[in-house]
Design a protein around this motif. Structure first.
Motif, PDB file in Angstrom:
ATOM      1  N   ILE A 248     -19.022  26.817  43.112  1.00  0.00           N
ATOM      2  CA  ILE A 248     -19.354  25.644  43.982  1.00  0.00           C
ATOM      3  C   ILE A 248     -17.942  24.912  44.441  1.00  0.00           C
ATOM      4  O   ILE A 248     -18.108  24.439  45.613  1.00  0.00           O
ATOM      5  CB  ILE A 248     -20.278  24.646  42.986  1.00  0.00           C
ATOM      6  CG1 ILE A 248     -21.631  24.959  42.545  1.00  0.00           C
ATOM      7  CG2 ILE A 248     -20.382  23.251  43.827  1.00  0.00           C
ATOM      8  CD1 ILE A 248     -22.140  24.133  41.742  1.00  0.00           C
TER       9      ILE A 248
ATOM     10  N   TRP B 125     -26.986  20.316  50.731  1.00  0.00           N
ATOM     11  CA  TRP B 125     -27.975  21.028  49.651  1.00  0.00           C
ATOM     12  C   TRP B 125     -29.119  20.881  49.479  1.00  0.00           C
ATOM     13  O   TRP B 125     -29.647  19.884  50.250  1.00  0.00           O
ATOM     14  CB  TRP B 125     -27.053  20.704  48.455  1.00  0.00           C
ATOM     15  CG  TRP B 125     -27.330  19.273  48.035  1.00  0.00           C
ATOM     16  CD1 TRP B 125     -26.768  18.243  48.647  1.00  0.00           C
ATOM     17  CD2 TRP B 125     -28.211  18.601  47.191  1.00  0.00           C
ATOM     18  NE1 TRP B 125     -27.109  16.911  48.267  1.00  0.00           N
ATOM     19  CE2 TRP B 125     -27.983  17.179  47.153  1.00  0.00           C
ATOM     20  CE3 TRP B 125     -29.222  19.322  46.374  1.00  0.00           C
ATOM     21  CZ2 TRP B 125     -28.770  16.339  46.432  1.00  0.00           C
ATOM     22  CZ3 TRP B 125     -29.960  18.403  45.394  1.00  0.00           C
ATOM     23  CH2 TRP B 125     -29.826  17.239  45.643  1.00  0.00           C
TER      24      TRP B 125
ATOM     25  N   GLU C  82     -31.207  23.255  44.238  1.00  0.00           N
ATOM     26  CA  GLU C  82     -29.712  23.260  43.789  1.00  0.00           C
ATOM     27  C   GLU C  82     -29.750  22.281  43.062  1.00  0.00           C
ATOM     28  O   GLU C  82     -28.152  22.083  42.395  1.00  0.00           O
ATOM     29  CB  GLU C  82     -28.787  23.188  45.052  1.00  0.00           C
ATOM     30  CG  GLU C  82     -28.838  24.701  46.083  1.00  0.00           C
ATOM     31  CD  GLU C  82     -28.408  24.420  47.230  1.00  0.00           C
ATOM     32  OE1 GLU C  82     -28.143  23.397  47.785  1.00  0.00           O
ATOM     33  OE2 GLU C  82     -27.587  25.458  47.576  1.00  0.00           O
TER      34      GLU C  82
ATOM     35  N   ASN D 110     -29.874  21.871  39.690  1.00  0.00           N
ATOM     36  CA  ASN D 110     -29.140  22.144  38.748  1.00  0.00           C
ATOM     37  C   ASN D 110     -27.690  22.202  38.804  1.00  0.00           C
ATOM     38  O   ASN D 110     -26.806  22.023  38.089  1.00  0.00           O
ATOM     39  CB  ASN D 110     -29.758  23.597  38.102  1.00  0.00           C
ATOM     40  CG  ASN D 110     -31.108  23.242  37.271  1.00  0.00           C
ATOM     41  OD1 ASN D 110     -31.357  22.124  36.584  1.00  0.00           O
ATOM     42  ND2 ASN D 110     -31.882  24.096  37.451  1.00  0.00           N
ATOM     43  N   GLN D 111     -27.225  23.154  40.059  1.00  0.00           N
ATOM     44  CA  GLN D 111     -25.811  23.062  40.375  1.00  0.00           C
ATOM     45  C   GLN D 111     -25.120  21.765  40.461  1.00  0.00           C
ATOM     46  O   GLN D 111     -23.829  21.550  40.242  1.00  0.00           O
ATOM     47  CB  GLN D 111     -25.877  23.956  41.693  1.00  0.00           C
ATOM     48  CG  GLN D 111     -26.196  25.313  41.298  1.00  0.00           C
ATOM     49  CD  GLN D 111     -26.273  26.387  42.812  1.00  0.00           C
ATOM     50  OE1 GLN D 111     -26.226  25.849  43.985  1.00  0.00           O
ATOM     51  NE2 GLN D 111     -25.990  27.602  42.542  1.00  0.00           N
TER      52      GLN D 111
ATOM     53  N   SER E 119     -24.703  20.343  37.018  1.00  0.00           N
ATOM     54  CA  SER E 119     -23.501  20.934  36.755  1.00  0.00           C
ATOM     55  C   SER E 119     -22.142  20.530  37.201  1.00  0.00           C
ATOM     56  O   SER E 119     -21.194  20.020  36.586  1.00  0.00           O
ATOM     57  CB  SER E 119     -23.482  22.660  37.082  1.00  0.00           C
ATOM     58  OG  SER E 119     -24.527  23.127  36.438  1.00  0.00           O
TER      59      SER E 119
END
Length: 117
Positions: A4, A28, A32, A34-35, A38
């Motif tokens: 990322i 996004w 996405e 979950n990304q 993170s």
């Protein structure tokens, strides 16, 4: 997380500029989330569920902050703009609302399942 951050670093100078960060925020999709979670947790260095100016500076500028184009005051302005409840920190809901370009006071965004603290 590394992928990322590498994708955000458009000019490949190993640093995420404010412009690169904002540009990444606009593109996004829902899948996405979950990304994004993170990335949020990666920036939340003390694990308190909030992002502070100091955490932004440390994560986005690293130890060499004096060599960057963005100063701490610019990060303070950014946090103030994203911080809809005025507590001086960016919570998950505020972070997602900013990333999605939602207006202030948007509907709370749940933390992705299986990713709680």
């Amino acid at each position: 997380i590394t992928r990322i951050l590498q994708a955000m670093d458009v000019d490949n100078d190993k640093n995420i500029s404010y412009t690169e960060f904002v540009a990444a925020c606009w593109s996004w999709q829902e899948q996405e989330l979950n990304q994004v979670w993170s990335a949020f947790t990666k920036m939340d260095l003390d694990g308190d569920g909030c992002l502070t100016v100091d955490e932004f500076v440390q994560v986005l500028m690293g130890d060499d902050a004096k060599q960057k184009l963005i100063n701490k005051e610019d990060f303070e302005d950014m946090v103030r703009q994203i911080d809809t409840n005025g507590n001086g920190k960016i919570e998950w809901d505020e972070f997602v609302a900013f990333m999605k370009g939602q207006p202030q006071g948007a509907i709370p965004i749940p933390i992705p399942s299986g990713n709680g603290r």
